[in-house]
Motif scaffolding. Sequence first.
Motif, PDB file in Angstrom:
ATOM      1  N   ILE A  58      -9.561 -10.553   1.691  1.00  0.00           N
ATOM      2  CA  ILE A  58      -9.471 -11.856   1.028  1.00  0.00           C
ATOM      3  C   ILE A  58      -9.309 -11.657  -0.480  1.00  0.00           C
ATOM      4  O   ILE A  58      -8.636 -12.427  -1.162  1.00  0.00           O
ATOM      5  CB  ILE A  58     -10.754 -12.684   1.309  1.00  0.00           C
ATOM      6  CG1 ILE A  58     -10.836 -13.066   2.790  1.00  0.00           C
ATOM      7  CG2 ILE A  58     -10.825 -13.912   0.433  1.00  0.00           C
ATOM      8  CD1 ILE A  58     -12.190 -13.608   3.196  1.00  0.00           C
ATOM      9  N   VAL A  59      -9.940 -10.590  -0.999  1.00  0.00           N
ATOM     10  CA  VAL A  59      -9.936 -10.325  -2.439  1.00  0.00           C
ATOM     11  C   VAL A  59      -8.589  -9.751  -2.857  1.00  0.00           C
ATOM     12  O   VAL A  59      -8.140  -8.731  -2.316  1.00  0.00           O
ATOM     13  CB  VAL A  59     -11.079  -9.349  -2.807  1.00  0.00           C
ATOM     14  CG1 VAL A  59     -11.086  -9.061  -4.302  1.00  0.00           C
ATOM     15  CG2 VAL A  59     -12.417  -9.919  -2.352  1.00  0.00           C
ATOM     16  N   SER A  60      -7.951 -10.405  -3.800  1.00  0.00           N
ATOM     17  CA  SER A  60      -6.647  -9.941  -4.280  1.00  0.00           C
ATOM     18  C   SER A  60      -6.814  -8.854  -5.336  1.00  0.00           C
ATOM     19  O   SER A  60      -7.916  -8.628  -5.848  1.00  0.00           O
ATOM     20  CB  SER A  60      -5.858 -11.116  -4.859  1.00  0.00           C
ATOM     21  OG  SER A  60      -6.593 -11.733  -5.896  1.00  0.00           O
ATOM     22  N   ASP A  61      -5.726  -8.168  -5.666  1.00  0.00           N
ATOM     23  CA  ASP A  61      -5.708  -7.109  -6.686  1.00  0.00           C
ATOM     24  C   ASP A  61      -6.662  -5.965  -6.364  1.00  0.00           C
ATOM     25  O   ASP A  61      -7.250  -5.351  -7.256  1.00  0.00           O
ATOM     26  CB  ASP A  61      -6.031  -7.682  -8.077  1.00  0.00           C
ATOM     27  CG  ASP A  61      -5.070  -8.777  -8.486  1.00  0.00           C
ATOM     28  OD1 ASP A  61      -3.867  -8.649  -8.166  1.00  0.00           O
ATOM     29  OD2 ASP A  61      -5.507  -9.762  -9.099  1.00  0.00           O
ATOM     30  N   LEU A  62      -6.851  -5.688  -5.092  1.00  0.00           N
ATOM     31  CA  LEU A  62      -7.678  -4.564  -4.645  1.00  0.00           C
ATOM     32  C   LEU A  62      -7.071  -4.035  -3.348  1.00  0.00           C
ATOM     33  O   LEU A  62      -6.836  -4.804  -2.416  1.00  0.00           O
ATOM     34  CB  LEU A  62      -9.131  -5.009  -4.415  1.00  0.00           C
ATOM     35  CG  LEU A  62     -10.107  -3.931  -3.957  1.00  0.00           C
ATOM     36  CD1 LEU A  62     -10.474  -3.000  -5.117  1.00  0.00           C
ATOM     37  CD2 LEU A  62     -11.386  -4.554  -3.383  1.00  0.00           C
ATOM     38  N   ASP A  63      -6.813  -2.738  -3.286  1.00  0.00           N
ATOM     39  CA  ASP A  63      -6.288  -2.137  -2.052  1.00  0.00           C
ATOM     40  C   ASP A  63      -7.432  -1.977  -1.057  1.00  0.00           C
ATOM     41  O   ASP A  63      -8.397  -1.264  -1.331  1.00  0.00           O
ATOM     42  CB  ASP A  63      -5.661  -0.771  -2.349  1.00  0.00           C
ATOM     43  CG  ASP A  63      -4.393  -0.887  -3.182  1.00  0.00           C
ATOM     44  OD1 ASP A  63      -3.809  -1.983  -3.202  1.00  0.00           O
ATOM     45  OD2 ASP A  63      -4.008   0.114  -3.814  1.00  0.00           O
ATOM     46  N   LYS A  74      -2.119   2.294   5.238  1.00  0.00           N
ATOM     47  CA  LYS A  74      -1.615   1.271   4.333  1.00  0.00           C
ATOM     48  C   LYS A  74      -2.696   0.213   4.096  1.00  0.00           C
ATOM     49  O   LYS A  74      -3.436  -0.146   5.012  1.00  0.00           O
ATOM     50  CB  LYS A  74      -0.378   0.577   4.928  1.00  0.00           C
ATOM     51  CG  LYS A  74       0.801   1.510   5.180  1.00  0.00           C
ATOM     52  CD  LYS A  74       1.436   1.976   3.886  1.00  0.00           C
ATOM     53  CE  LYS A  74       2.655   2.840   4.168  1.00  0.00           C
ATOM     54  NZ  LYS A  74       3.204   3.423   2.912  1.00  0.00           N
ATOM     55  N   PRO A  75      -2.777  -0.319   2.864  1.00  0.00           N
ATOM     56  CA  PRO A  75      -3.754  -1.387   2.603  1.00  0.00           C
ATOM     57  C   PRO A  75      -3.337  -2.677   3.309  1.00  0.00           C
ATOM     58  O   PRO A  75      -2.144  -2.950   3.462  1.00  0.00           O
ATOM     59  CB  PRO A  75      -3.717  -1.542   1.080  1.00  0.00           C
ATOM     60  CG  PRO A  75      -2.381  -1.026   0.674  1.00  0.00           C
ATOM     61  CD  PRO A  75      -2.021   0.053   1.651  1.00  0.00           C
ATOM     62  N   LEU A  76      -4.325  -3.448   3.755  1.00  0.00           N
ATOM     63  CA  LEU A  76      -4.037  -4.733   4.390  1.00  0.00           C
ATOM     64  C   LEU A  76      -3.814  -5.778   3.305  1.00  0.00           C
ATOM     65  O   LEU A  76      -4.637  -5.922   2.389  1.00  0.00           O
ATOM     66  CB  LEU A  76      -5.209  -5.153   5.290  1.00  0.00           C
ATOM     67  CG  LEU A  76      -5.053  -6.497   6.002  1.00  0.00           C
ATOM     68  CD1 LEU A  76      -3.927  -6.437   7.017  1.00  0.00           C
ATOM     69  CD2 LEU A  76      -6.349  -6.901   6.695  1.00  0.00           C
TER      70      LEU A  76
END
Length: 512
Positions: free
Chosen positions: A147-152, A173-175
């Motif tokens: 849910i948190v953006s700008d974090l892989d 791969k990051p979600l």
Amino acid sequence: MLVKVFGSAVFGVEATTITVEVNIDKGIGYHLVGLPDNAIKESSYRISAALNNNGYKLPGKKITINMAPADLRKEGSAYDLTLALGILAASNQIKADEIDKYIIMGELSLDGSLQPIKGALPIAIKAREEGFKGFILPKQNVKEAAIVSDLDVYGVENIKEVIDFFEGNSTLKPLVIDTRKEFYENLENPEFDFADVKGQESIKRCMEIAAAGGHNVILIGPPGSGKTMLAKRLPTILPPMTLNEALETTKIHSVVGKIKENSGLMNSRPFRSPHHTISNVALVGGGSYPQPGEISLSHNGVLFLDELPEFKREVLEVMRQPLEDREVTISRARFTVTYPSSFMLVASMNPSPSGYFSDDPNAISSSPAEMNRYMSKISGPLLDRIDIHIEVQPVPFEKLTEERRGEPSATIRERVTKAREFQSKRFEDNDAVHYNAQMNVKQIRKYCALNEESKSLLKNAMERLNLSARAYDRILKVSRTIADLDASEHISPNHIAEAIQYRSLDREGWLG
């Protein structure tokens, strides 16, 4: 060799980054310091088996692990993966040059697979705040953290995937989740609907008013009259959660591990219905290491207390402060945590110890002393915080067999949302007040001014029905909400007349 790996601890609904320092030196022994609890102390056995089953080993040297800050209590098994990666890196079994750029959390099984953790969302928020590149955690929690953006955010199933990732042998791969899109797509999917309720039109109207003004409500009626059915449908007519409310609610449920596996942001308002045998700690939160209680799990939603007089009186009394302040503070010798608890209270009760109204053919007459004993379990200060009292009569057979469906929740919700918009504009300069139920005495005098006709009607009603003084402000608050539903700037006599009906327990002689 000394290596630093990062994990996180959750206190209240906020996370604190934990630095795990692993030092391997000459000698023998395994020393874990930094106030770990028993679950963390036992991690050496899980780590040893997991490493052995994946082609690695716990080095036969002196291993010293410090969990900093050392004066902060750490608890739970979620540090297994953090410790294991630190040991592997410090013993040069793996090459992990970028290990200090990630928060790593997860409970290890003996075969190296990972079990879900609690508090993934607040941990991810803290990781982003502190500038970490990414967050590695069990796959079951990945949607919650993503849910948190700008974090892989990387979801992994076993320790081997993490090792391969740091050694550059992985295609992990990051979600990436479009939080806003997913939130608004799944917003309209209620499990219950007011269209299912046969009859009870006056009670539906009452619930609409309660939802529009955020008023606490108590339903009084015999068994089988539909009190629980109505209460369960109240969240479906409340205004849709905003993105911020959804994030707040998800954080609280994440802390106690109540988020379903492979699910992300909560988009429906919570409905909690604890049993009457609940303890005061379970209701408001607490314990040696405080956890949120039912009132915090109801934040931005509904707390339903069925058969209110059956709850222990001391349990009900602990709700008084959270109902007023919309948050609960739990203090311990070394720290204090605060949980939000802005909820709508819906309670239900029978009208007498026999379960029926005095004029019901099934009623067993109760003496005034028995009625007083029954009602005394609910204190006056608690009733003071309940704006609406409504009597629920059994549904007649003709209504039960009707084929016509009632008004759907979606239609009622539209009216409620419009009324809430009026209130948002009214209180836009006050951050502490968002809807009518939160008004204090000063605001009631300002926004609930009455003309002479309305004053006269209210005066006559209070004298004839012997309404108590505490009913006065409650009637004004509810009448302001009824006026908002009518899109009326001023409170008229018919708004006052309707609000007066909703103070059953204040009427003298109600106890018989």
